[in-house]
Motif scaffolding. Sequence first.
Motif, PDB file in Angstrom:
ATOM      1  N   GLN A  66       0.833  -1.208   0.000  1.00  0.00           N
ATOM      2  CA  GLN A  66       0.000   0.000   0.000  1.00  0.00           C
ATOM      3  C   GLN A  66       0.863   1.252   0.000  1.00  0.00           C
ATOM      4  OE1 GLN A  66      -2.414  -0.416   3.534  1.00  0.00           O
ATOM      5  NE2 GLN A  66      -3.601  -2.108   2.682  1.00  0.00           N
ATOM      6  N   VAL A  67       0.294   2.340  -0.511  1.00  0.00           N
ATOM      7  CA  VAL A  67       0.947   3.645  -0.474  1.00  0.00           C
ATOM      8  C   VAL A  67       0.215   4.473   0.579  1.00  0.00           C
ATOM      9  CG1 VAL A  67       1.467   5.751  -1.764  1.00  0.00           C
ATOM     10  CG2 VAL A  67       1.603   3.514  -2.910  1.00  0.00           C
ATOM     11  N   PRO A  68       0.851   4.714   1.729  1.00  0.00           N
ATOM     12  CA  PRO A  68       0.182   5.512   2.764  1.00  0.00           C
ATOM     13  C   PRO A  68      -0.196   6.888   2.214  1.00  0.00           C
ATOM     14  CG  PRO A  68       2.217   4.534   3.598  1.00  0.00           C
ATOM     15  CD  PRO A  68       2.196   4.311   2.118  1.00  0.00           C
ATOM     16  N   THR A  73      -8.697   5.168   1.491  1.00  0.00           N
ATOM     17  CA  THR A  73      -8.649   4.216   2.585  1.00  0.00           C
ATOM     18  C   THR A  73      -8.623   2.810   2.001  1.00  0.00           C
ATOM     19  OG1 THR A  73      -9.913   5.705   3.996  1.00  0.00           O
ATOM     20  CG2 THR A  73      -9.828   3.393   4.657  1.00  0.00           C
ATOM     21  N   TYR A  74      -7.581   2.061   2.319  1.00  0.00           N
ATOM     22  CA  TYR A  74      -7.459   0.680   1.863  1.00  0.00           C
ATOM     23  C   TYR A  74      -8.402  -0.194   2.692  1.00  0.00           C
ATOM     24  CZ  TYR A  74      -3.336   1.887  -0.875  1.00  0.00           C
ATOM     25  OH  TYR A  74      -2.485   2.441  -1.802  1.00  0.00           O
ATOM     26  N   SER A  75      -9.479  -0.651   2.077  1.00  0.00           N
ATOM     27  CA  SER A  75     -10.442  -1.499   2.768  1.00  0.00           C
ATOM     28  C   SER A  75      -9.880  -2.906   2.948  1.00  0.00           C
ATOM     29  CB  SER A  75     -11.745  -1.560   1.971  1.00  0.00           C
ATOM     30  OG  SER A  75     -11.479  -2.092   0.683  1.00  0.00           O
ATOM     31  N   GLN A  76     -10.435  -3.635   3.883  1.00  0.00           N
ATOM     32  CA  GLN A  76     -10.034  -5.021   4.132  1.00  0.00           C
ATOM     33  C   GLN A  76     -10.649  -5.917   3.050  1.00  0.00           C
ATOM     34  OE1 GLN A  76      -7.923  -5.833   6.712  1.00  0.00           O
ATOM     35  NE2 GLN A  76      -7.798  -3.618   6.950  1.00  0.00           N
ATOM     36  N   PHE A 110      -2.772 -17.458  -0.806  1.00  0.00           N
ATOM     37  CA  PHE A 110      -4.001 -16.952  -0.194  1.00  0.00           C
ATOM     38  C   PHE A 110      -5.275 -17.542  -0.774  1.00  0.00           C
ATOM     39  CE2 PHE A 110      -0.838 -13.558   0.258  1.00  0.00           C
ATOM     40  CZ  PHE A 110      -0.894 -13.337   1.618  1.00  0.00           C
ATOM     41  N   GLY A 111      -5.161 -18.405  -1.776  1.00  0.00           N
ATOM     42  CA  GLY A 111      -6.347 -18.859  -2.488  1.00  0.00           C
ATOM     43  C   GLY A 111      -6.762 -17.793  -3.483  1.00  0.00           C
ATOM     44  N   LYS A 112      -7.696 -18.143  -4.320  1.00  0.00           N
ATOM     45  CA  LYS A 112      -8.170 -17.184  -5.329  1.00  0.00           C
ATOM     46  C   LYS A 112      -8.944 -16.084  -4.618  1.00  0.00           C
ATOM     47  CE  LYS A 112      -7.419 -19.493  -9.348  1.00  0.00           C
ATOM     48  NZ  LYS A 112      -6.638 -19.013 -10.417  1.00  0.00           N
ATOM     49  N   SER A 113      -8.360 -14.911  -4.517  1.00  0.00           N
ATOM     50  CA  SER A 113      -9.054 -13.774  -3.918  1.00  0.00           C
ATOM     51  C   SER A 113      -8.797 -12.537  -4.740  1.00  0.00           C
ATOM     52  CB  SER A 113      -8.621 -13.511  -2.481  1.00  0.00           C
ATOM     53  OG  SER A 113      -7.540 -14.237  -2.077  1.00  0.00           O
ATOM     54  N   SER A 114      -9.614 -11.537  -4.513  1.00  0.00           N
ATOM     55  CA  SER A 114      -9.439 -10.273  -5.223  1.00  0.00           C
ATOM     56  C   SER A 114      -8.162  -9.601  -4.758  1.00  0.00           C
ATOM     57  CB  SER A 114     -10.635  -9.352  -4.983  1.00  0.00           C
ATOM     58  OG  SER A 114     -11.793  -9.897  -5.566  1.00  0.00           O
ATOM     59  N   LYS A 115      -7.507  -8.981  -5.709  1.00  0.00           N
ATOM     60  CA  LYS A 115      -6.234  -8.327  -5.436  1.00  0.00           C
ATOM     61  C   LYS A 115      -6.331  -6.843  -5.755  1.00  0.00           C
ATOM     62  CE  LYS A 115      -4.295 -12.651  -6.896  1.00  0.00           C
ATOM     63  NZ  LYS A 115      -5.636 -13.136  -7.188  1.00  0.00           N
ATOM     64  N   ARG A 116      -5.456  -6.078  -5.111  1.00  0.00           N
ATOM     65  CA  ARG A 116      -5.421  -4.633  -5.328  1.00  0.00           C
ATOM     66  C   ARG A 116      -3.965  -4.219  -5.431  1.00  0.00           C
ATOM     67  NH1 ARG A 116      -8.595  -1.973  -0.857  1.00  0.00           N
ATOM     68  NH2 ARG A 116      -7.086  -3.120   0.363  1.00  0.00           N
ATOM     69  N   LEU A 117      -3.704  -3.270  -6.304  1.00  0.00           N
ATOM     70  CA  LEU A 117      -2.366  -2.694  -6.390  1.00  0.00           C
ATOM     71  C   LEU A 117      -2.479  -1.202  -6.619  1.00  0.00           C
ATOM     72  CD1 LEU A 117      -1.933  -2.254  -9.680  1.00  0.00           C
ATOM     73  CD2 LEU A 117      -1.409  -4.670  -9.581  1.00  0.00           C
ATOM     74  N   THR A 118      -1.431  -0.511  -6.248  1.00  0.00           N
ATOM     75  CA  THR A 118      -1.370   0.939  -6.396  1.00  0.00           C
ATOM     76  C   THR A 118      -0.163   1.251  -7.260  1.00  0.00           C
ATOM     77  OG1 THR A 118      -2.333   1.167  -4.187  1.00  0.00           O
ATOM     78  CG2 THR A 118      -1.297   3.129  -5.145  1.00  0.00           C
ATOM     79  N   VAL A 119      -0.386   2.027  -8.323  1.00  0.00           N
ATOM     80  CA  VAL A 119       0.672   2.293  -9.293  1.00  0.00           C
ATOM     81  C   VAL A 119       0.728   3.799  -9.566  1.00  0.00           C
ATOM     82  CG1 VAL A 119      -0.924   1.831 -11.214  1.00  0.00           C
ATOM     83  CG2 VAL A 119       1.543   1.672 -11.598  1.00  0.00           C
ATOM     84  N   ALA A 120       1.934   4.302  -9.765  1.00  0.00           N
ATOM     85  CA  ALA A 120       2.088   5.709 -10.132  1.00  0.00           C
ATOM     86  C   ALA A 120       1.395   5.944 -11.470  1.00  0.00           C
ATOM     87  CB  ALA A 120       3.563   6.081 -10.207  1.00  0.00           C
ATOM     88  N   LYS A 121       0.635   7.007 -11.557  1.00  0.00           N
ATOM     89  CA  LYS A 121      -0.189   7.274 -12.738  1.00  0.00           C
ATOM     90  C   LYS A 121       0.637   7.452 -14.007  1.00  0.00           C
ATOM     91  CE  LYS A 121      -4.103  10.074 -14.206  1.00  0.00           C
ATOM     92  NZ  LYS A 121      -5.045  11.130 -13.791  1.00  0.00           N
ATOM     93  N   PHE A 148      -1.404   8.663  -8.052  1.00  0.00           N
ATOM     94  CA  PHE A 148      -1.447   7.201  -8.013  1.00  0.00           C
ATOM     95  C   PHE A 148      -2.812   6.707  -8.462  1.00  0.00           C
ATOM     96  CE2 PHE A 148       1.912   8.208  -5.043  1.00  0.00           C
ATOM     97  CZ  PHE A 148       2.871   7.231  -5.297  1.00  0.00           C
ATOM     98  N   ILE A 149      -2.833   5.513  -9.037  1.00  0.00           N
ATOM     99  CA  ILE A 149      -4.072   4.835  -9.408  1.00  0.00           C
ATOM    100  C   ILE A 149      -4.144   3.552  -8.589  1.00  0.00           C
ATOM    101  CG2 ILE A 149      -5.346   3.695 -11.260  1.00  0.00           C
ATOM    102  CD1 ILE A 149      -3.891   5.518 -13.237  1.00  0.00           C
ATOM    103  N   VAL A 150      -5.306   3.318  -7.990  1.00  0.00           N
ATOM    104  CA  VAL A 150      -5.569   2.075  -7.276  1.00  0.00           C
ATOM    105  C   VAL A 150      -6.351   1.187  -8.232  1.00  0.00           C
ATOM    106  CG1 VAL A 150      -6.669   1.020  -5.269  1.00  0.00           C
ATOM    107  CG2 VAL A 150      -5.638   3.298  -5.068  1.00  0.00           C
TER     108      VAL A 150
END
Length: 153
Positions: A66-68, A73-76, A110-121, A148-150
């Motif tokens: 994550q990028v603070p 807000t990074y949800s669980q 982690f098993g097949k779960s949704s993933k999130r990443l944050t990248v510089a635009k 940044f883009i989430v």
Amino acid sequence: MELFIDKMSESAAKDILSWRYDPPYDFYNNEQTPEAISEMLAESYFSVFDDNKKLVGFFCVGSSGQVPNEFYTYSQGLIDIGLGMRPEFTGQGKGTLFFTAVLSQIDKMFGKSSKRLTVAKFNDRAIRLYERSGFSREAEFVKGNTAFIVMIN
């Protein structure tokens, strides 16, 4: 080329922290400090090697990915990912193999779960790769002088 993933070692962390990218990707350059090495030796960092045992990249999961910031807000419930490739391998069409290996390893962990990443635009190459891999833009925020883009899948 086949890729292999292992827990981050001190030598791999020092190697990664010494990588230098050309502008504008020099945004991703790091400093080799005891704190940076210690962070990379945490449970959430992994090294990616090719079949010649050459370090080609790394990834991290959880809050390390994550990028603070003050705006998003990074949800669980999602697996956060951070990653990087050795500079001389970027821009050569090797990103798909690398990213696919990372996603596959995360699914094993982690098993097949949704993933999130944050990248510089500004990082159009990475954004195209992530979109081709099924990620879509969820939000944007600015930290300092960088937008940044989430993205989630």
